[in-house]
Motif scaffolding. Structure first.
Motif, PDB file in Angstrom:
ATOM      1  N   GLU A 158       0.830  -1.200   0.000  1.00 16.29           N
ATOM      2  CA  GLU A 158       0.000   0.000   0.000  1.00 16.29           C
ATOM      3  C   GLU A 158       0.871   1.259   0.000  1.00 16.29           C
ATOM      4  O   GLU A 158       0.589   2.224  -0.724  1.00 16.29           O
ATOM      5  N   ILE A 159       1.924   1.239   0.797  1.00 14.32           N
ATOM      6  CA  ILE A 159       2.823   2.397   0.886  1.00 14.32           C
ATOM      7  C   ILE A 159       3.540   2.622  -0.444  1.00 14.32           C
ATOM      8  O   ILE A 159       3.651   3.757  -0.924  1.00 14.32           O
ATOM      9  N   VAL A 160       3.992   1.549  -1.065  1.00 13.80           N
ATOM     10  CA  VAL A 160       4.670   1.660  -2.365  1.00 13.80           C
ATOM     11  C   VAL A 160       3.691   2.207  -3.418  1.00 13.80           C
ATOM     12  O   VAL A 160       4.052   3.070  -4.219  1.00 13.80           O
ATOM     13  N   GLU A 161       2.459   1.722  -3.406  1.00 13.79           N
ATOM     14  CA  GLU A 161       1.434   2.227  -4.332  1.00 13.79           C
ATOM     15  C   GLU A 161       1.189   3.715  -4.120  1.00 13.79           C
ATOM     16  O   GLU A 161       1.041   4.469  -5.087  1.00 13.79           O
ATOM     17  N   MET A 162       1.136   4.125  -2.878  1.00 15.90           N
ATOM     18  CA  MET A 162       0.916   5.538  -2.580  1.00 15.90           C
ATOM     19  C   MET A 162       2.071   6.391  -3.114  1.00 15.90           C
ATOM     20  O   MET A 162       1.856   7.468  -3.672  1.00 15.90           O
ATOM     21  N   GLU A 163       3.299   5.900  -2.942  1.00 18.17           N
ATOM     22  CA  GLU A 163       4.469   6.608  -3.475  1.00 18.17           C
ATOM     23  C   GLU A 163       4.339   6.772  -4.991  1.00 18.17           C
ATOM     24  O   GLU A 163       4.614   7.850  -5.535  1.00 18.17           O
ATOM     25  N   GLN A 164       3.937   5.701  -5.654  1.00 17.51           N
ATOM     26  CA  GLN A 164       3.791   5.738  -7.108  1.00 17.51           C
ATOM     27  C   GLN A 164       2.684   6.705  -7.534  1.00 17.51           C
ATOM     28  O   GLN A 164       2.830   7.442  -8.505  1.00 17.51           O
ATOM     29  N   ARG A 165       1.558   6.710  -6.801  1.00 17.94           N
ATOM     30  CA  ARG A 165       0.463   7.621  -7.134  1.00 17.94           C
ATOM     31  C   ARG A 165       0.887   9.082  -6.955  1.00 17.94           C
ATOM     32  O   ARG A 165       0.551   9.939  -7.762  1.00 17.94           O
ATOM     33  N   ILE A 166       1.633   9.344  -5.897  1.00 14.60           N
ATOM     34  CA  ILE A 166       2.129  10.707  -5.663  1.00 14.60           C
ATOM     35  C   ILE A 166       3.068  11.117  -6.791  1.00 14.60           C
ATOM     36  O   ILE A 166       2.967  12.217  -7.338  1.00 14.60           O
ATOM     37  N   SER A 167       3.967  10.232  -7.150  1.00 12.43           N
ATOM     38  CA  SER A 167       4.909  10.512  -8.230  1.00 12.43           C
ATOM     39  C   SER A 167       4.177  10.738  -9.557  1.00 12.43           C
ATOM     40  O   SER A 167       4.492  11.678 -10.308  1.00 12.43           O
TER      41      SER A 167
END
Length: 167
Positions: free
Chosen positions: A88-97
């Motif tokens: 979930e945290i990795v997905e959030m990083e990707q969405r922010i990017s």
């Protein structure tokens, strides 16, 4: 005597013809800065940038909250939940990017969309000034290709502003 007059006329005629060529210059950036539409463009772009920035900040706040929660509880979580939270945290990083990149692209497109009509209007005004005032060339001082312009070059900025009804 007649030959001398003819020779003199033939020598002076090209000089007189050249003297009639008019060259002018303008700094297109100065014209753009004087355009009343510039303020609207800047406000629209600033509002759009603020909207993206607010959304990205919300996402970062949520991301930071999840990371803190993950770090605080990682020792007490089962392995499967731990992996799910990491994903979930990795997905959030990707969405922010992704949103950050989208914001940059959208801002550039919007700027081009808003500025192009102003640029076209300025070009038309410069062309009209050139035609109406008999200029051979009008150089744009904003473009660094001009290495020299003399004091005899006519700055057509006032004429272009007048054409665009800018005070």
């Amino acid at each position: 005597m007649l030959k001398k007059i003819i020779v003199l006329v033939l020598c002076v005629a090209p000089i007189m013809a050249f003297a009639q060529n008019k060259f002018g210059h303008v700094n297109s950036q100065d014209v753009y800065n004087a355009m009343p539409e510039k303020a609207t463009v800047e406000k629209t772009l600033q509002d759009l940038a603020t909207n993206y920035e607010n959304e990205i900040n919300k996402m970062r706040d949520e991301y930071n909250k999840r990371v803190k929660e993950f770090v605080d509880k990682k020792d007490s979580m089962p392995q499967s939940i731990l992996q799910a939270r990491q994903s979930e945290i990795v997905e959030m990083e990707q969405r922010i990017s992704t949103l950050n990149q989208t914001a940059q692209t959208d801002l550039q497109k919007k700027q081009q969309e808003l500025v192009q009509p102003i640029v076209d209007k300025i070009k038309k005004a410069i062309n009209d000034v050139g035609l109406e005032n008999g200029f051979i060339y009008i150089f744009d001082l904003q473009v660094p290709a001009i290495l020299y312009h003399s004091d005899q070059s006519v700055d057509v900025l006032p004429l272009v502003k007048k054409k665009l009804n800018i005070k």
